[in-house]
Design a protein around this motif. Structure first.
Motif, PDB file in Angstrom:
ATOM      1  N   PRO A 128      79.867 100.990  42.274  1.00  0.00           N
ATOM      2  CA  PRO A 128      79.196 101.307  41.355  1.00  0.00           C
ATOM      3  C   PRO A 128      79.955 100.656  40.029  1.00  0.00           C
ATOM      4  O   PRO A 128      79.768  99.774  38.829  1.00  0.00           O
ATOM      5  N   GLU A 129      81.728 101.035  39.409  1.00  0.00           N
ATOM      6  CA  GLU A 129      81.602 100.777  39.088  1.00  0.00           C
ATOM      7  C   GLU A 129      81.222  98.997  38.746  1.00  0.00           C
ATOM      8  O   GLU A 129      82.268  98.481  37.413  1.00  0.00           O
ATOM      9  N   GLU A 130      81.845  98.127  40.257  1.00  0.00           N
ATOM     10  CA  GLU A 130      82.164  96.500  39.792  1.00  0.00           C
ATOM     11  C   GLU A 130      80.918  96.318  39.241  1.00  0.00           C
ATOM     12  O   GLU A 130      81.144  95.481  39.014  1.00  0.00           O
ATOM     13  N   THR A 131      79.578  96.798  39.968  1.00  0.00           N
ATOM     14  CA  THR A 131      78.480  96.499  39.453  1.00  0.00           C
ATOM     15  C   THR A 131      78.744  96.978  38.417  1.00  0.00           C
ATOM     16  O   THR A 131      77.673  95.938  37.785  1.00  0.00           O
ATOM     17  N   SER A 132      78.697  98.004  37.581  1.00  0.00           N
ATOM     18  CA  SER A 132      78.303  97.781  36.335  1.00  0.00           C
ATOM     19  C   SER A 132      79.307  97.038  35.686  1.00  0.00           C
ATOM     20  O   SER A 132      78.537  96.902  34.728  1.00  0.00           O
ATOM     21  N   LEU A 133      80.640  96.759  35.260  1.00  0.00           N
ATOM     22  CA  LEU A 133      81.241  95.741  34.966  1.00  0.00           C
ATOM     23  C   LEU A 133      80.520  94.392  34.991  1.00  0.00           C
ATOM     24  O   LEU A 133      80.473  93.670  34.183  1.00  0.00           O
ATOM     25  N   ALA A 134      80.266  93.900  37.041  1.00  0.00           N
ATOM     26  CA  ALA A 134      80.080  92.818  36.342  1.00  0.00           C
ATOM     27  C   ALA A 134      77.837  92.362  36.009  1.00  0.00           C
ATOM     28  O   ALA A 134      78.446  91.472  35.035  1.00  0.00           O
ATOM     29  N   LEU A 135      77.147  93.568  35.527  1.00  0.00           N
ATOM     30  CA  LEU A 135      76.376  93.268  34.892  1.00  0.00           C
ATOM     31  C   LEU A 135      76.228  93.685  33.603  1.00  0.00           C
ATOM     32  O   LEU A 135      75.898  93.182  32.428  1.00  0.00           O
ATOM     33  N   ILE A 182      65.736  93.462  35.784  1.00  0.00           N
ATOM     34  CA  ILE A 182      67.482  94.244  35.873  1.00  0.00           C
ATOM     35  C   ILE A 182      67.774  94.493  34.623  1.00  0.00           C
ATOM     36  O   ILE A 182      68.552  95.850  34.323  1.00  0.00           O
ATOM     37  N   MET A 183      67.848  93.456  34.446  1.00  0.00           N
ATOM     38  CA  MET A 183      68.814  93.224  33.006  1.00  0.00           C
ATOM     39  C   MET A 183      68.257  93.903  32.050  1.00  0.00           C
ATOM     40  O   MET A 183      69.375  94.795  30.832  1.00  0.00           O
ATOM     41  N   LYS A 184      66.971  93.857  31.932  1.00  0.00           N
ATOM     42  CA  LYS A 184      66.557  95.023  30.569  1.00  0.00           C
ATOM     43  C   LYS A 184      66.511  96.083  31.171  1.00  0.00           C
ATOM     44  O   LYS A 184      66.845  97.402  29.799  1.00  0.00           O
ATOM     45  N   TYR A 185      66.672  97.031  32.467  1.00  0.00           N
ATOM     46  CA  TYR A 185      67.026  98.389  32.788  1.00  0.00           C
ATOM     47  C   TYR A 185      68.114  98.460  32.069  1.00  0.00           C
ATOM     48  O   TYR A 185      68.691  99.602  31.953  1.00  0.00           O
ATOM     49  N   PHE A 186      69.123  97.787  32.520  1.00  0.00           N
ATOM     50  CA  PHE A 186      70.579  97.925  32.870  1.00  0.00           C
ATOM     51  C   PHE A 186      70.797  98.089  30.905  1.00  0.00           C
ATOM     52  O   PHE A 186      71.834  98.988  30.753  1.00  0.00           O
ATOM     53  N   GLU A 187      70.940  97.256  30.451  1.00  0.00           N
ATOM     54  CA  GLU A 187      70.726  96.746  28.922  1.00  0.00           C
ATOM     55  C   GLU A 187      69.877  98.663  27.949  1.00  0.00           C
ATOM     56  O   GLU A 187      71.181  98.878  27.349  1.00  0.00           O
ATOM     57  N   SER A 188      68.815  98.805  28.524  1.00  0.00           N
ATOM     58  CA  SER A 188      68.863 100.273  27.730  1.00  0.00           C
ATOM     59  C   SER A 188      69.100 101.283  28.534  1.00  0.00           C
ATOM     60  O   SER A 188      69.711 102.484  27.470  1.00  0.00           O
ATOM     61  N   GLU A 189      69.566 101.809  29.745  1.00  0.00           N
ATOM     62  CA  GLU A 189      69.413 102.411  30.459  1.00  0.00           C
ATOM     63  C   GLU A 189      71.005 103.037  30.951  1.00  0.00           C
ATOM     64  O   GLU A 189      71.824 103.784  30.867  1.00  0.00           O
ATOM     65  N   VAL A 190      72.276 101.773  30.852  1.00  0.00           N
ATOM     66  CA  VAL A 190      73.063 102.501  31.754  1.00  0.00           C
ATOM     67  C   VAL A 190      74.387 101.347  31.233  1.00  0.00           C
ATOM     68  O   VAL A 190      75.280 102.211  30.567  1.00  0.00           O
ATOM     69  N   LEU A 191      74.093 100.317  29.740  1.00  0.00           N
ATOM     70  CA  LEU A 191      75.317  99.808  29.107  1.00  0.00           C
ATOM     71  C   LEU A 191      75.753 100.867  28.271  1.00  0.00           C
ATOM     72  O   LEU A 191      76.618 100.703  27.470  1.00  0.00           O
ATOM     73  N   PRO A 192      74.927 101.480  27.595  1.00  0.00           N
ATOM     74  CA  PRO A 192      75.482 101.918  26.455  1.00  0.00           C
ATOM     75  C   PRO A 192      76.405 103.512  26.635  1.00  0.00           C
ATOM     76  O   PRO A 192      77.022 103.823  26.082  1.00  0.00           O
ATOM     77  N   LYS A 193      76.302 103.652  28.261  1.00  0.00           N
ATOM     78  CA  LYS A 193      77.633 105.011  28.258  1.00  0.00           C
ATOM     79  C   LYS A 193      78.884 104.389  29.350  1.00  0.00           C
ATOM     80  O   LYS A 193      79.387 104.929  29.517  1.00  0.00           O
ATOM     81  N   LEU A 194      79.220 102.449  29.114  1.00  0.00           N
ATOM     82  CA  LEU A 194      79.833 102.476  30.239  1.00  0.00           C
ATOM     83  C   LEU A 194      81.207 101.960  28.569  1.00  0.00           C
ATOM     84  O   LEU A 194      81.263 101.738  27.958  1.00  0.00           O
ATOM     85  N   ASN A 195      83.046 101.949  29.791  1.00  0.00           N
ATOM     86  CA  ASN A 195      83.447 102.062  28.470  1.00  0.00           C
ATOM     87  C   ASN A 195      84.210 101.186  29.288  1.00  0.00           C
ATOM     88  O   ASN A 195      85.039 100.539  30.070  1.00  0.00           O
TER      89      ASN A 195
END
Length: 418
Positions: A353-360, A374-387
């Motif tokens: 999952p870390e690879e997919t997260s960093l790739a996106l 796909i990118m709309k979901y990622f940027e709104s729901e996942v991206l803010p939580k990533l380091n």
């Protein structure tokens, strides 16, 4: 009822009888016989296995591991309890005999799947100035296309599974599921290496293959188990103790995660339209005209697309994949699985999952997919939580290369994190 099945291995050249009587060659044939048994064992999930060999304690342990850990996904998907299974027991008064040295060379046989990984192994081997050839089991059109792009003849051995087994499987009258096919490739390649005097059998399995999918009855089920370092070391040991000390089987890409491999691959645009990482290319079905197939994929094609989006421009992506998968709203569920948000990691050759997260995350920074589902979901729901720093350390750093022969790691470019 007694059913007989014949699995056929065919070499494209005449085998010399004296060569086939060599101790190391006969030992390799034993290994091939034992591992291809998984394709037929799975039909009925047999409770008992017999064979004509006198196994040592170590050999029995190895084959039990292959038929239990290597078949873990099969047990999981068919809801079979494997916990009391011991298929192989050692014979009395047997011991390992260390094979004697028969030849010495610095030639490498690279297992060639026609995908990005084996092509990166080719380029790293070329950088190390090591003589090599490409090898596959049952060549497909994509493997031939990729080999032509490399400029090498594709060496191969044909394997034909029994028609009776295939017809029973297609009809649904027997069980079906994943087998340790990578170990089949390894054993056949070792036999070819012995006959062709190759000292190295080079696989292209990455660090991501070490991570499992789900726990089942106390065992971690890993779709890529026989690509893992654990399996690689077991196979290495089996070969050196039972077949030959002249052939070393290893993965050249073990220090890298998939995302890093794609970064290296992105420096070789001559391969962009000559490769595929879609497993539909290796099925029995005819008429596979497209290099990519989403309908067959269980997550791998979607994962590879995400990796490439991190490093390659959108124009080149459309050249490679002939589609923009981030436009497919129906793939959102699969991307959630790849991100580790829902369900389990897909039972396919996918990374962490870390690879997919960093790739996106990196694709988001490029800004080329902003309006896709796909990118709309990622940027709104996942991206803010990533380091970002944590992800970089987790999947872009160079890992352990201690199990790779020094001949392949002595050149700075191979160790580079460029």
């Amino acid at each position: 009822e007694i059913l007989s099945f014949v699995d056929t291995i065919t070499f494209p050249f005449q085998l010399i009888e004296d060569e086939m009587q060599r101790v190391d060659v006969k030992a390799a044939l034993v290994a091939i016989h034992m591992i291809i048994g998984t394709s037929y064992f799975k039909m009925y999930a047999a409770q008992k296995i017999t064979h004509p060999y006198q196994l040592t304690t170590d050999q029995a342990a190895f084959w039990n591991t292959m038929y239990i850990q290597g078949m873990g996904e099969f047990y999981y998907t068919n809801n079979i309890d494997f916990r009391d299974c011991t298929y192989f027991t050692p014979a009395e008064n047997t011991s390992n005999v260390t094979p004697q040295s028969a030849f010495s060379s610095e030639k490498a046989l690279i297992l060639h799947g026609g995908g990005k990984d084996s092509l990166v192994s080719v380029e790293l081997t070329k950088t190390a100035k090591i003589e090599y050839d490409l090898f596959c089991l049952n060549k497909s059109s994509i493997q031939e296309i990729a080999a032509k792009a490399v400029g090498k003849e594709l060496l191969y051995v044909d394997r034909k599974l029994d028609d009776g087994m295939l017809s029973k499987t297609r009809s649904g009258e027997v069980l079906n599921g994943h087998t340790p096919i990578v170990t089949v490739y390894a054993c056949v390649a070792v036999l070819y290496a012995l006959l062709g005097k190759y000292s190295f059998v080079v696989a292209s399995h990455e660090a991501s293959a070490n991570y499992g999918n789900i726990d089942y009855l106390g065992m971690t089920v890993n779709h890529q188990w026989d690509k893992s370092l654990e399996a690689e070391l077991l196979i290495q040991q089996y070969i050196s103790q039972n077949i030959t000390c002249d052939v070393t089987y290893f993965s050249l890409l073990r220090p890298y995660h998939e995302l890093k491999i794609v970064q290296i691959f992105s420096h070789y645009p001559q391969y962009f339209t000559k490769f595929s990482s879609s497993n539909h290319n290796f099925t029995q079905e005819e008429g596979k005209s497209s290099r990519w197939d989403l309908t067959y994929s269980k997550g791998k094609v979607e994962f590879v697309f995400a990796l490439f989006s991190a490093w390659v421009s959108k124009d080149s992506m459309l050249q490679i994949f002939e589609d923009n998968y981030f436009d497919h709203a129906e793939l959102l569920q699969k991307y959630k699985e790849l991100l580790g948000i829902v369900g389990v990691k897909p039972l396919d050759c996918v990374g962490t999952p870390e690879e997919t997260s960093l790739a996106l995350l990196m694709a988001s920074e490029r800004g080329e997919y902003k309006d896709t589902p796909i990118m709309k979901y990622f940027e709104s729901e996942v991206l803010p939580k990533l380091n970002r720093d944590q992800l970089n350390r987790a999947v872009l750093s160079y890992g352990d290369d201690s199990h790779i022969p020094k001949l392949f790691t002595q050149f700075p470019k191979i160790l580079s994190t460029t």
